[in-house]
Every structure is written in structure tokens, then in C-alpha cells.
Design a protein around this motif. Structure first.
Motif, PDB file in Angstrom:
ATOM      1  N   ILE A 197      -4.801  -1.521   7.175  1.00 47.15           N
ATOM      2  CA  ILE A 197      -4.588  -2.953   7.421  1.00 47.15           C
ATOM      3  C   ILE A 197      -5.437  -3.842   6.515  1.00 47.15           C
ATOM      4  CG2 ILE A 197      -4.884  -4.803   9.130  1.00 47.15           C
ATOM      5  CD1 ILE A 197      -3.612  -2.879  11.191  1.00 47.15           C
ATOM      6  N   PRO A 198      -6.730  -3.581   6.320  1.00 49.26           N
ATOM      7  CA  PRO A 198      -7.493  -4.470   5.430  1.00 49.26           C
ATOM      8  C   PRO A 198      -6.923  -4.553   4.011  1.00 49.26           C
ATOM      9  CG  PRO A 198      -8.994  -3.157   6.757  1.00 49.26           C
ATOM     10  CD  PRO A 198      -7.606  -2.606   6.995  1.00 49.26           C
ATOM     11  N   GLU A 199      -6.457  -3.429   3.469  1.00 49.11           N
ATOM     12  CA  GLU A 199      -5.871  -3.456   2.129  1.00 49.11           C
ATOM     13  C   GLU A 199      -4.543  -4.212   2.124  1.00 49.11           C
ATOM     14  OE1 GLU A 199      -4.681  -0.483  -1.574  1.00 49.11           O
ATOM     15  OE2 GLU A 199      -5.369   0.400   0.315  1.00 49.11           O
ATOM     16  N   MET A 200      -3.750  -4.054   3.188  1.00 48.02           N
ATOM     17  CA  MET A 200      -2.495  -4.797   3.293  1.00 48.02           C
ATOM     18  C   MET A 200      -2.768  -6.293   3.361  1.00 48.02           C
ATOM     19  SD  MET A 200      -0.421  -2.505   6.052  1.00 48.02           S
ATOM     20  CE  MET A 200      -0.050  -0.789   5.761  1.00 48.02           C
ATOM     21  N   GLN A 201      -3.760  -6.690   4.173  1.00 48.02           N
ATOM     22  CA  GLN A 201      -4.121  -8.104   4.272  1.00 48.02           C
ATOM     23  C   GLN A 201      -4.560  -8.649   2.920  1.00 48.02           C
ATOM     24  OE1 GLN A 201      -6.940  -7.351   7.531  1.00 48.02           O
ATOM     25  NE2 GLN A 201      -5.952  -9.057   8.619  1.00 48.02           N
ATOM     26  N   LYS A 213      -0.592   6.685  10.699  1.00 41.82           N
ATOM     27  CA  LYS A 213      -1.409   5.654  11.335  1.00 41.82           C
ATOM     28  C   LYS A 213      -1.638   4.517  10.343  1.00 41.82           C
ATOM     29  CE  LYS A 213      -2.012   7.536  15.334  1.00 41.82           C
ATOM     30  NZ  LYS A 213      -1.216   7.034  16.418  1.00 41.82           N
ATOM     31  N   ILE A 214      -1.439   3.302  10.807  1.00 43.19           N
ATOM     32  CA  ILE A 214      -1.518   2.120   9.951  1.00 43.19           C
ATOM     33  C   ILE A 214      -2.903   1.472   9.973  1.00 43.19           C
ATOM     34  CG2 ILE A 214      -0.580  -0.224   9.641  1.00 43.19           C
ATOM     35  CD1 ILE A 214       1.290   2.104   8.791  1.00 43.19           C
ATOM     36  N   ASN A 215      -3.602   1.570  11.074  1.00 43.49           N
ATOM     37  CA  ASN A 215      -4.868   0.850  11.237  1.00 43.49           C
ATOM     38  C   ASN A 215      -5.832   0.985  10.056  1.00 43.49           C
ATOM     39  OD1 ASN A 215      -6.493  -0.897  12.869  1.00 43.49           O
ATOM     40  ND2 ASN A 215      -7.790   0.879  13.290  1.00 43.49           N
ATOM     41  N   PRO A 216      -6.028   2.182   9.491  1.00 40.56           N
ATOM     42  CA  PRO A 216      -6.974   2.281   8.368  1.00 40.56           C
ATOM     43  C   PRO A 216      -6.542   1.501   7.116  1.00 40.56           C
ATOM     44  CG  PRO A 216      -6.422   4.466   9.218  1.00 40.56           C
ATOM     45  CD  PRO A 216      -5.505   3.492   9.888  1.00 40.56           C
ATOM     46  N   ALA A 242       0.040  -2.755  14.582  1.00 40.59           N
ATOM     47  CA  ALA A 242       0.996  -1.649  14.542  1.00 40.59           C
ATOM     48  C   ALA A 242       1.070  -0.996  15.919  1.00 40.59           C
ATOM     49  CB  ALA A 242       0.596  -0.621  13.493  1.00 40.59           C
ATOM     50  N   THR A 243       2.236  -0.475  16.215  1.00 36.86           N
ATOM     51  CA  THR A 243       2.459   0.244  17.463  1.00 36.86           C
ATOM     52  C   THR A 243       3.462   1.364  17.201  1.00 36.86           C
ATOM     53  OG1 THR A 243       2.970  -0.003  19.823  1.00 36.86           O
ATOM     54  CG2 THR A 243       4.372  -1.218  18.278  1.00 36.86           C
ATOM     55  N   THR A 244       3.545   2.288  18.133  1.00 34.93           N
ATOM     56  CA  THR A 244       4.580   3.320  18.061  1.00 34.93           C
ATOM     57  C   THR A 244       5.722   2.908  18.980  1.00 34.93           C
ATOM     58  OG1 THR A 244       3.769   4.629  19.913  1.00 34.93           O
ATOM     59  CG2 THR A 244       2.799   5.088  17.736  1.00 34.93           C
ATOM     60  N   ASN A 245       6.748   3.702  18.998  1.00 35.74           N
ATOM     61  CA  ASN A 245       7.864   3.474  19.917  1.00 35.74           C
ATOM     62  C   ASN A 245       7.856   4.546  21.011  1.00 35.74           C
ATOM     63  OD1 ASN A 245       9.869   1.401  20.058  1.00 35.74           O
ATOM     64  ND2 ASN A 245      11.434   2.990  19.879  1.00 35.74           N
ATOM     65  N   GLU A 246       6.664   5.146  21.229  1.00 34.25           N
ATOM     66  CA  GLU A 246       6.466   6.160  22.270  1.00 34.25           C
ATOM     67  C   GLU A 246       7.488   7.285  22.163  1.00 34.25           C
ATOM     68  OE1 GLU A 246       3.809   6.213  24.195  1.00 34.25           O
ATOM     69  OE2 GLU A 246       3.095   4.270  23.494  1.00 34.25           O
ATOM     70  N   VAL A 284       0.853  -1.192   0.000  1.00 32.40           N
ATOM     71  CA  VAL A 284       0.000   0.000   0.000  1.00 32.40           C
ATOM     72  C   VAL A 284       0.887   1.239   0.000  1.00 32.40           C
ATOM     73  CG1 VAL A 284      -1.748   1.297   1.269  1.00 32.40           C
ATOM     74  CG2 VAL A 284      -1.826  -1.207   1.251  1.00 32.40           C
ATOM     75  N   ASN A 285       0.612   2.170  -0.903  1.00 28.15           N
ATOM     76  CA  ASN A 285       1.331   3.444  -0.930  1.00 28.15           C
ATOM     77  C   ASN A 285       0.692   4.382   0.087  1.00 28.15           C
ATOM     78  OD1 ASN A 285       3.255   3.062  -3.130  1.00 28.15           O
ATOM     79  ND2 ASN A 285       1.436   2.865  -4.394  1.00 28.15           N
ATOM     80  N   LEU A 286       1.451   4.749   1.112  1.00 25.57           N
ATOM     81  CA  LEU A 286       0.947   5.604   2.178  1.00 25.57           C
ATOM     82  C   LEU A 286       1.298   7.063   1.913  1.00 25.57           C
ATOM     83  CD1 LEU A 286       2.038   3.438   5.236  1.00 25.57           C
ATOM     84  CD2 LEU A 286      -0.170   3.424   4.056  1.00 25.57           C
TER      85      LEU A 286
END
Length: 159
Positions: A111-115, A106-109, A133-137, A25-27
Motif C-alpha cells: 500500500i505505501p508504494e501504491m500511494q 496480500k496487499i497491505n505490504p 484491501a479485503t478478501t471475498n472469504e 506496483v508489480n506483484l
């Protein structure tokens, strides 16, 4: 039935005004991952997990970053080629579980396309592909948006 588990890890630098491809996916982002191919950190980690589980070495062994054949190539192709190597040895993919670590975007939106991209590339169900996905705070090179990291585990089976 024989089963094996594989682990993959990949990291890429982030550079200003560079394309950012994750999971095919191109972000949209002011920075992007830099590498010899499209630098898709998620697909590279998945390739390493799959290849490692089948004892077929790693992504760098098969797709050298000094080979012009792989320059700028879509990592979806590298994933398909990795799966082909597994198939030649009689392995089938059971599932994949992956984790991305980055501050933004943000990756969450996505994820379905990546899957969907991964499922189509390797011919397994979307239900067998987990992406988180997570951040490194805001700590370290990830927190400063200097790099992106992906981890992946997989289960493969034969017979």
C-alpha cells in the motif's frame, strides 16, 4: 467553492503466469490481471471515479480497449491523462478512497508504494490517498481467484 464526488469500479480476469500490476506496483503472484492495458484494476477504478465526478464519462470512453495506442500501456499514464482532462475543466483532486477485493496476494505490504505512485502521478499528498484491501472469504469468482475487483471514490473541487 464547488465540490463533487465520484465513484469508480473495475474488474479484471486473473490468468495464470500473467503480470499482476496494482497501483503501479508489480506483484509477485502465480496469477495476474488480464486486459488491453496493464489491467491495473485499482488505477482504472480511480480514473473512473475522477472522470465521473467531473462528468467526463468513463475510462473506456477516453481510452478505448480497441485502440492499439493503449495496448499494454501503463495505467499510470491513463491516470495522468485522466487528471489532465480534469485540470482542463478547472477541477482539483481533494482525496481518493479505494478498496481492493481479491484473495491473494496480500496487499497491505504494498500500500505505501501504491500511494506513492498515485500521489506522484496526480500531484496530491499521500495523506489524501486511502487504499484498503479485503478478501471475498473464498466466495464467488473472487474467492476462486478468477478475478480482482476495485472500488474508488473521490472528491474534486474547483473555485
Amino acid at each position: 467553492m464547488k465540490i463533487k464526488v465520484g465513484f469508480g469500479f473495475d474488474v479484471h480476469q486473473l490468468k495464470d503466469n500473467h503480470p499482476f500490476v496494482i497501483g503501479g506496483v508489480n506483484l509477485e503472484h502465480h496469477k495476474g490481471a488480464f486486459g488491453h492495458s496493464d489491467a491495473d484494476v485499482l488505477l482504472h477504478a480511480i480514473c473512473d471515479a475522477l472522470l465521473g465526478a467531473a462528468n467526463l464519462r468513463d475510462i473506456g470512453f477516453h481510452f478505448k480497449n480497441t485502440d492499439p495506442q493503449w495496448k499494454g500501456i501503463s495505467s499510470v499514464i491513463l491516470l495522468k491523462e485522466s487528471v489532465k482532462l480534469l485540470s482542463e475543466k478547472g477541477w482539483e483532486i481533494g482525496n481518493i478512497d479505494a478498496m481492493l477485493c481479491l484473495e491473494a496476494p496480500k496487499i497491505n505490504p504494498h500500500i505505501p508504494e501504491m500511494q506513492k505512485n498515485i500521489a506522484e502521478a496526480i500531484d496530491i499528498s499521500i495523506d489524501d490517498i486511502s487504499i484498503k484491501a479485503t478478501t471475498n472469504e473464498q466466495m464467488g469468482f473472487i474467492g476462486r481467484e478468477e478475478g480482482v475487483v476495485a472500488y474508488a471514490v473521490c472528491l474534486i473541487q474547483k473555485g
